[in-house]
Design a protein around this motif. Structure first.
Motif, PDB file in Angstrom:
ATOM      1  N   LEU A 293      -3.893   0.452   7.477  1.00  0.00           N
ATOM      2  CA  LEU A 293      -3.503   1.295   8.340  1.00  0.00           C
ATOM      3  C   LEU A 293      -2.128   0.662   8.905  1.00  0.00           C
ATOM      4  O   LEU A 293      -0.975   1.474   9.333  1.00  0.00           O
ATOM      5  CB  LEU A 293      -4.378   1.654   9.605  1.00  0.00           C
ATOM      6  CG  LEU A 293      -3.802   2.401  10.743  1.00  0.00           C
ATOM      7  CD1 LEU A 293      -3.487   3.874  10.356  1.00  0.00           C
ATOM      8  CD2 LEU A 293      -4.844   2.145  11.752  1.00  0.00           C
ATOM      9  N   GLU A 294      -1.945  -0.511   9.185  1.00  0.00           N
ATOM     10  CA  GLU A 294      -0.662  -1.112   9.718  1.00  0.00           C
ATOM     11  C   GLU A 294       0.382  -0.913   8.668  1.00  0.00           C
ATOM     12  O   GLU A 294       1.441  -0.444   9.166  1.00  0.00           O
ATOM     13  CB  GLU A 294      -0.841  -2.537   9.759  1.00  0.00           C
ATOM     14  CG  GLU A 294      -1.703  -3.244  10.844  1.00  0.00           C
ATOM     15  CD  GLU A 294      -1.687  -4.502  10.950  1.00  0.00           C
ATOM     16  OE1 GLU A 294      -0.687  -5.369  10.303  1.00  0.00           O
ATOM     17  OE2 GLU A 294      -2.524  -5.402  11.580  1.00  0.00           O
ATOM     18  N   PHE A 295       0.187  -0.953   7.345  1.00  0.00           N
ATOM     19  CA  PHE A 295       0.986  -0.705   6.286  1.00  0.00           C
ATOM     20  C   PHE A 295       1.622   0.750   6.444  1.00  0.00           C
ATOM     21  O   PHE A 295       2.642   1.049   6.335  1.00  0.00           O
ATOM     22  CB  PHE A 295       0.672  -1.142   4.918  1.00  0.00           C
ATOM     23  CG  PHE A 295       0.686  -2.430   4.595  1.00  0.00           C
ATOM     24  CD1 PHE A 295       1.846  -3.332   4.936  1.00  0.00           C
ATOM     25  CD2 PHE A 295      -0.423  -3.167   4.301  1.00  0.00           C
ATOM     26  CE1 PHE A 295       1.835  -4.762   4.488  1.00  0.00           C
ATOM     27  CE2 PHE A 295      -0.505  -4.528   3.961  1.00  0.00           C
ATOM     28  CZ  PHE A 295       0.562  -5.496   4.074  1.00  0.00           C
ATOM     29  N   ARG A 296       0.719   1.632   6.665  1.00  0.00           N
ATOM     30  CA  ARG A 296       0.874   3.222   6.759  1.00  0.00           C
ATOM     31  C   ARG A 296       1.716   3.409   7.685  1.00  0.00           C
ATOM     32  O   ARG A 296       2.247   4.406   7.786  1.00  0.00           O
ATOM     33  CB  ARG A 296      -0.379   3.928   6.597  1.00  0.00           C
ATOM     34  CG  ARG A 296      -1.119   4.146   5.416  1.00  0.00           C
ATOM     35  CD  ARG A 296      -2.048   5.209   5.195  1.00  0.00           C
ATOM     36  NE  ARG A 296      -2.273   5.534   3.963  1.00  0.00           N
ATOM     37  CZ  ARG A 296      -3.476   5.343   3.257  1.00  0.00           C
ATOM     38  NH1 ARG A 296      -4.417   4.779   3.756  1.00  0.00           N
ATOM     39  NH2 ARG A 296      -3.741   5.587   2.047  1.00  0.00           N
ATOM     40  N   LYS A 297       1.618   2.913   8.910  1.00  0.00           N
ATOM     41  CA  LYS A 297       2.107   3.164  10.187  1.00  0.00           C
ATOM     42  C   LYS A 297       3.841   2.925  10.207  1.00  0.00           C
ATOM     43  O   LYS A 297       4.684   3.491  10.736  1.00  0.00           O
ATOM     44  CB  LYS A 297       1.612   2.406  11.173  1.00  0.00           C
ATOM     45  CG  LYS A 297       0.478   2.816  11.966  1.00  0.00           C
ATOM     46  CD  LYS A 297      -0.251   2.117  13.030  1.00  0.00           C
ATOM     47  CE  LYS A 297      -1.390   2.677  13.827  1.00  0.00           C
ATOM     48  NZ  LYS A 297      -1.818   1.772  14.557  1.00  0.00           N
ATOM     49  N   GLU A 298       4.226   1.892   9.041  1.00  0.00           N
ATOM     50  CA  GLU A 298       5.424   1.666   8.609  1.00  0.00           C
ATOM     51  C   GLU A 298       6.325   2.469   7.910  1.00  0.00           C
ATOM     52  O   GLU A 298       7.446   2.458   7.788  1.00  0.00           O
ATOM     53  CB  GLU A 298       5.519   0.292   7.865  1.00  0.00           C
ATOM     54  CG  GLU A 298       5.135  -0.968   8.825  1.00  0.00           C
ATOM     55  CD  GLU A 298       5.528  -2.222   8.078  1.00  0.00           C
ATOM     56  OE1 GLU A 298       6.080  -2.030   7.129  1.00  0.00           O
ATOM     57  OE2 GLU A 298       4.528  -3.110   8.419  1.00  0.00           O
TER      58      GLU A 298
END
Length: 633
Positions: A366-371
């Protein structure tokens, strides 16, 4: 708690003005949504089973739950076997709900159900079967599970009324006013006095609005009544200035009505129509019995209005994506691919160096997608399953119980997706964290062969999706293996990740209008060895028209166009490689070997330059290694 709740429900059933011998508790909410709000999770509350599909039936002595093969293992893990009986829908010997009721109840018995939670089609089928056995189906307006929850001081949570946001035309490709005019033209062809839109994603699609009232689904609780001269939105949200401004700019004049008064709104409208031309009311066959009854004026008219109850015209409209929507799907899958690639590189490194739990892995993704640009949130709860958990088809890693660490010795299955303003993604990749066994590599490869067979298939325009299903299973069937779920579902454009009415499954989709260009489907065969591991490969694909000049691996071999019907095929949107080390190249024929190598080449050429431009060199190096051509020894 399940037994206590059942005991209270049975007491309430017995105390009804007309005592009930059985009470039906569907999963669906009043909009027949697949994924529901906690306010509507009645079947989950009464049984403990959290799967997204299933129908419970409670009698004085029995409690049963019908669900399909995706959830058998989950049902066993979540329910009390001394209290609940699993009815396996996928097995031919399992009685349907209506047959079980007529076989186990007696003449004169009454069966109750909340008419807001059952479609007219389901109601009629059940009612017909019960009448034949001299039983009756009763509409219970106050939901008995809600009543029991109040009695037990555990009332249902309040229904969400989160912010509604406008989705500009640069993402939708078509103004809301234009969509309404198209619907009115279709209404005129049907000679319909009105169209009632009940599915939440259809309301959002027509008005180019999105919400967040149901987790992972960008929808809000509302109904839409479209007449030749008006548009009535029944919702209890406050519309912001930005929403009102967009509606005005897209030439939509909205009249607001309270959400809770929808049956009264429809009943009063039926009275007005009855006083004039008495034209029929058009609505989806999947709309609830309560909505059908209100739209016809059943309770206020001596002669209720006729209804046109069939596949919703909005469902058919949004099924075919316009060019702006298609460009959005293609673009968001590149960004989503970057996030997933970065995640797997990170996971591979960290599983070796430290312990990573299933929940931590999902959070990191999810952290990567938020970028990534235009990311709005996950499109469903991430399935992050290591070892035996990967064999639970709709597994959810618990955040409160014991944390399962992703072991280097196990297969790891990740099924996840993102909601972006320009599209929706859904991807599954399975990877072994060190070295897969020969059995696992064989199963991994056979599932991949099935995915490639679907991905490279050519088929006539208008063919039903279920015709393609066996292609995905052949390599597994050749050795006596299979999987207990469908192979593909439709996907909405920044809407529900599961979108009807088309799909690819061993069971026919009853309302499938036939496959057409510009539809988006998933391609997701799998194999699950219960107690050991699960394997699933999932891409999203775009249906395209194919000629001899098309960019399709089988285009040059075309000899005809199905006698004028036209040839269709798939273009894969997902941009994430498969694990090379898990592929048994010796099982692949030349076409399959070229197909997977070409796919990996496309992924590298599409995503690689972006990773380089962003300075993500470790991720680029990982991707280059994963996309190296496969060769036979």
């Amino acid at each position: 708690m399940s037994l206590q709740r059942l005991t209270a429900l049975r007491a309430l059933m017995a105390s009804q003005p007309n005592p009930l011998a059985a009470y039906i508790i569907p999963t669906a909410d009043a909009h027949n949504s697949e994924y529901i709000s906690p306010a509507d999770a009645r079947r989950e509350w009464i049984s403990g089973f959290t799967g997204s599909a299933g129908t419970a039936v409670v009698t004085g002595a029995r409690a049963l739950l019908w669900t399909d093969g995706r959830y058998y293992t989950q049902f066993a893990n979540e329910t009390d076997p001394a209290v609940w009986t699993l009815m396996k829908e996928s097995l031919p010997e399992t009685l349907t709900m209506e047959k079980w009721l007529t076989a186990n109840l007696v003449s004169g018995d009454l069966v109750g159900v909340d008419p807001h939670t059952i479609s007219r089609e389901e109601w009629n089928n059940l009612q017909t079967n019960l009448i034949r056995s001299k039983m009756a189906l009763i509409a219970v307006e106050k939901n008995l599970v809600d009543e029991v929850r109040i009695q037990m001081n555990d009332p249902p949570p309040a229904r969400s009324r989160n912010e509604i946001i406008p989705l500009p035309i640069k993402y939708t490709g078509k103004a809301a006013g234009e969509k309404i005019q198209e619907l009115r033209a279709k209404m005129a062809e049907k000679k319909a006095a009105a169209l009632v839109v009940t599915a939440l994603d259809e309301v959002c699609y027509v008005l180019n609005l999105r919400g967040s009232d149901i987790e992972y689904n960008p929808v809000f609780f509302a109904y839409l009544l479209v007449t030749p001269t008006s548009v009535v939105l029944s919702c209890s949200h406050t519309l912001s200035d930005s929403v009102l401004d967009q509606l005005k700019s897209e030439r939509v004049d909205i009249t607001l009505a309270p959400y809770e008064s929808i049956t009264e709104t429809l009943t009063q409208h039926a009275k007005k129509v009855a006083e004039s031309e008495r034209r029929p009311i058009w609505l989806s066959s999947e709309a609830s019995e309560a909505i059908h009854s209100a739209a016809s004026g059943m309770t206020v008219l001596k002669r209720p209005l006729d209804l046109i109850s069939e596949v919703a015209p909005v469902a058919l409209m949004k099924l075919i994506k316009n060019e702006v929507e298609l460009q959005g799907f293609r673009a968001c899958h590149i960004r989503d691919g970057i996030a997933v690639i970065r995640f797997f590189r990170w996971l591979e490194q960290n599983v070796k160096e430290s312990s990573v739990s299933e929940v931590q892995a999902a959070d990191k993704l999810l952290e990567f997608r938020k970028e990534e640009a235009d990311f709005m949130g996950p499109s469903f709860e991430t399935i992050s399953g290591t070892g035996p958990n990967g064999a639970v088809i709709h597994y959810t890693a618990s955040r409160t119980g014991p944390q399962h660490v992703i072991s280097p010795k196990h297969m790891y299955l990740l099924d996840s997706g993102g909601q972006y303003r320009d599209g929706t993604t859904d991807i599954t990749r399975t990877r072994h964290m060190s070295k897969a066994s020969p059995e696992q590599r064989d199963a991994f490869t056979r599932v991949l062969q099935g995915q490639m067979m679907i991905g490279s298939a050519l088929f006539p325009r208008g063919i039903k999706g279920n015709v393609l299903d066996s292609f995905a299973r052949k390599a597994l069937w050749d050795v006596g293996l299979d999987y207990a779920h469908g192979t593909g579902h439709g996907v909405g454009h920044f809407l529900n990740v599961h979108e009807g009415p088309s799909g690819v499954s061993w069971r026919p989709y009853p309302r499938d209008p036939g496959l057409r260009p510009a539809q988006i489907l998933s391609n997701e065969p799998g194999y699950y060895k219960v107690g050991e591991y699960g394997i699933r490969h999932e891409d999203l694909v775009e249906i395209i028209a194919v000629t001899k000049d098309s960019d399709h691996p089988k285009a040059k071999g075309l000899l005809g166009d199905f006698e004028g019907c036209g040839v269709l095929g798939f273009r894969t949107l997902t941009m994430v490689p498969h694990q090379r080390d898990c592929i048994n190249v010796e099982l692949l024929n030349d076409f399959e070997l070229n197909y997977i190598n070409n796919y990996h080449k496309t992924v590298l050429e599409t995503v690689g330059p972006i990773l380089k431009e962003r300075g993500l060199m470790s991720d680029l190096q990982w991707l280059e290694n994963e996309c190296l051509p496969l060769v036979r020894a």
